[in-house]
Design a protein around this motif. Structure first.
Motif, PDB file in Angstrom:
ATOM      1  N   THR A   1      -8.412  -6.387  -1.686  1.00  0.00           N
ATOM      2  CA  THR A   1      -8.029  -7.605  -2.409  1.00  0.00           C
ATOM      3  C   THR A   1      -7.211  -7.340  -3.668  1.00  0.00           C
ATOM      4  O   THR A   1      -6.546  -8.241  -4.158  1.00  0.00           O
ATOM      5  CB  THR A   1      -9.293  -8.390  -2.813  1.00  0.00           C
ATOM      6  OG1 THR A   1     -10.154  -7.523  -3.561  1.00  0.00           O
ATOM      7  CG2 THR A   1     -10.028  -8.895  -1.595  1.00  0.00           C
ATOM      8  N   HIS A   2      -7.243  -6.134  -4.211  1.00  0.00           N
ATOM      9  CA  HIS A   2      -6.604  -5.894  -5.501  1.00  0.00           C
ATOM     10  C   HIS A   2      -5.285  -5.141  -5.425  1.00  0.00           C
ATOM     11  O   HIS A   2      -4.701  -4.836  -6.461  1.00  0.00           O
ATOM     12  CB  HIS A   2      -7.574  -5.161  -6.437  1.00  0.00           C
ATOM     13  CG  HIS A   2      -8.616  -6.074  -7.020  1.00  0.00           C
ATOM     14  ND1 HIS A   2      -9.490  -6.786  -6.238  1.00  0.00           N
ATOM     15  CD2 HIS A   2      -8.910  -6.399  -8.304  1.00  0.00           C
ATOM     16  CE1 HIS A   2     -10.275  -7.502  -7.021  1.00  0.00           C
ATOM     17  NE2 HIS A   2      -9.945  -7.301  -8.277  1.00  0.00           N
ATOM     18  N   CYS A   3      -4.806  -4.829  -4.231  1.00  0.00           N
ATOM     19  CA  CYS A   3      -3.494  -4.170  -4.111  1.00  0.00           C
ATOM     20  C   CYS A   3      -2.404  -5.242  -4.205  1.00  0.00           C
ATOM     21  O   CYS A   3      -2.587  -6.367  -3.709  1.00  0.00           O
ATOM     22  CB  CYS A   3      -3.391  -3.428  -2.781  1.00  0.00           C
ATOM     23  SG  CYS A   3      -1.856  -2.508  -2.578  1.00  0.00           S
ATOM     24  N   VAL A   4      -1.285  -4.900  -4.832  1.00  0.00           N
ATOM     25  CA  VAL A   4      -0.189  -5.875  -4.934  1.00  0.00           C
ATOM     26  C   VAL A   4       0.465  -6.106  -3.574  1.00  0.00           C
ATOM     27  O   VAL A   4       1.194  -7.087  -3.395  1.00  0.00           O
ATOM     28  CB  VAL A   4       0.871  -5.427  -5.962  1.00  0.00           C
ATOM     29  CG1 VAL A   4       0.286  -5.401  -7.357  1.00  0.00           C
ATOM     30  CG2 VAL A   4       1.471  -4.080  -5.594  1.00  0.00           C
TER      31      VAL A   4
END
Lengths: 338, 188
Positions: B53-56
């Motif tokens: 969820t936190h990768c660009v």
């Protein structure tokens, strides 16, 4: 007529105020959550699977023996209650009170230990076996045992030595000269042998109190009893991660031992659980210690039962041998009544 | 008023030589300063799910790998199957992976190979945790450097609860799993 442009008397203050407003805006924006937190579909929740062993047990941890050497890997006990712990280049002997009494130097890290009925100490060294005489002097080395030897456990009676070879996924039958007399464990449909499955190098063998040879089939999560000639006598498998009376994971139990009453003690990896079974039927009797006493996940180095029925578990994470004893009399009475 | 000095041929050559020397020095130093890439240490990873969820990038540049020399090729593979699956087969209801990114392939009785299809993998680490808890621990996460855009400040690293992200040199951009990885650094 054009009106004159009004100029502030404090241009620097106006600049600072604008900078504060812009800075505050970006500060607030950066505080906003840019990324969502992972939801339940992305979570592997094992809490329910761990809850199954939250039961009262009759056993307690009564002590620890902490060896002062690295790579403690294998345990063995003798009739006098002495405990052998193998580690890097050494085998240390501890008395029942946990005091070190002697050391034997070896070249390498033993993977398993077995005290033979003739007093010899058989030391599994991975790809070979080192035989130490009753005075613990080197007697022989058994090599060239199989194509991909990895000795993970040894069981010995008066005539034969059985080597659990996790590398070749077979059990080797060897005489006391180190000659391989035979092997078993390969799948054989005609003889109704399902074949030993050892997905990892944890693969144990042991004699019960009647002298019957039991072999763990870790990939099938159960035990098999064999005759000398490799014929299979009986099997039972308990694969179920959701039940306490079964074994969890891909390959368990990783260690077995028998107590003085002939009950089977099993040690599992992953969520570490030590359990007691009736060996012939494979019926679960009771839990010795559950996963809450260990880190999850972890493995156990080795498991033995000493002459006083203390269960000794080598905990590689704590680098200690943890001692579990039956201390609850109420459960013991209930058990005796049954 | 001073007259501007005229550049003669000798001065021109000297200047050119000085520029050439400076350029060569800069190139040499520049080549020694190796590029850095973000990578995660599998021994510290706690499989929290934030890599998804936190990768660009969407899907994430973090992918699951299977270290085949540690894999047990189990029929009962906890990285592939839902815990408590009634049938050990490829039925969708039995698969643990939310995107069906793991392919189960029969090798020989009773062993199966598990191959990760990285184009489907979202780096959620469900299989990594399951294999670690109930299996040999052969599944692990890595940032695929051919997908990662190497942000100056990795947004997953910023949110990682186990601080397992660091910058690694270009010449050694992956942290491969070994049999001793979890023994050396047992997961917290």
């Amino acid at each position: 007529m054009k009106e004159p442009v009004r100029k502030t008397k404090h241009p620097y203050l106006v600049g600072v105020a604008i900078a504060c407003v812009v800075g505050g805006y970006f500060h607030l924006v950066s505080k906003e959550k840019k990324f969502p937190e992972p939801g339940p579909n992305l979570e592997y929740d094992i809490s329910e699977l761990l809850e199954i062993d939250e039961v009262e047990t009759a056993f307690e941890e009564t002590g620890q023996i902490v060896p002062d050497f690295d790579e403690a890997k294998a345990l063995e006990t003798d009739a006098d209650g002495n405990l052998y712990i193998s580690g890097k280049n050494t085998i240390a002997v501890f008395d029942r009170a946990g005091k070190e009494t002697s050391r034997i130097a070896v070249d390498g890290t033993p993977t398993c230990l077995e005290l033979a009925p003739n007093g010899q100490l058989l030391v599994g060294m991975g790809d070979h076996v080192l035989v130490l005489a009753p005075d613990r002097s080197p007697l022989a080395t058994w090599t060239d045992l199989s194509e991909r030897t990895h000795i993970s456990a040894i069981a010995a009676d008066e005539e034969n030595v059985y080597l659990a070879d996790g590398g070749s996924r077979i059990v080797l039958r060897v005489d006391y000269d180190g000659t391989v007399l035979g092997s078993f464990g390969k799948a054989d449909e005609a003889r109704d042998i399902p074949g030993l499955e050892a997905p990892s190098a944890h693969f144990d063998v042991a004699f019960d109190n009647d002298g019957q040879l039991w072999v763990v089939n870790p990939g099938r999560l159960g035990l098999e009893r064999y005759r000398d000639n490799g014929d299979i006598v009986t099997t039972w498998y308990r694969p179920d991660v959701t039940r306490l009376d079964s074994f969890s994971g891909c390959c368990n139990p990783m260690q077995i031992a028998f107590n003085s009453k002939g009950r089977l003690i099993t040690g599992e990896k992953g969520p570490v659980r030590i359990k007691i079974f009736e060996v012939t039927s494979g019926s679960f009797e009771e839990l010795v210690v559950g996963s809450s006493a260990f880190h999850v996940p972890q493995q156990i180095g080795d498991l033995v039962v000493d002459s006083s029925d203390r269960i000794l578990v080598l905990d590689p994470r704590k680098k200690a041998v943890r001692i579990f004893e039956q201390t609850r009399t109420d459960l013991a009475r209930k058990e005796a009544a049954e | 008023m001073s007259e501007r000095k005229k550049l003669d041929r000798r001065d021109f050559m000297r200047t050119a030589a000085a520029f050439s020397f400076t350029g060569a020095t800069w190139m040499a130093v520049g080549q020694k300063a190796e590029a850095k890439y973000w990578q995660l240490d599998p021994a510290k990873c706690t499989q929290c799910g934030r890599c998804t969820t936190h990768c660009v990038l969407n899907p994430s540049a973090v992918k699951c790998l299977n270290q085949f020399d540690i894999c047990g090729y189990c029929d009962l593979c906890f990285g592939y199957l839902q815990p408590g699956s009634r049938d050990l087969d490829t039925g969708a209801e039995n698969q643990l992976c939310p995107t069906a990114a793991i392919e189960r392939k029969f090798i020989e009785a009773p062993y199966y190979e598990y191959k990760i299809h990285e184009d489907k993998c979202i780096g959620c680490a469900k299989c990594v945790k399951a294999c670690l808890v109930f299996g040999n621990g052969s599944f692990y996460l890595q940032i695929r450097q051919d997908i990662c855009i190497n942000c100056n400040e990795c947004s997953i690293a910023k949110s990682c609860p186990s601080d397992c992200f660091s910058e690694v040199p270009e010449s050694d951009p992956y942290m491969y799993l070994t049999g001793d990885t979890y023994l050396a650094h047992p997961p917290a």
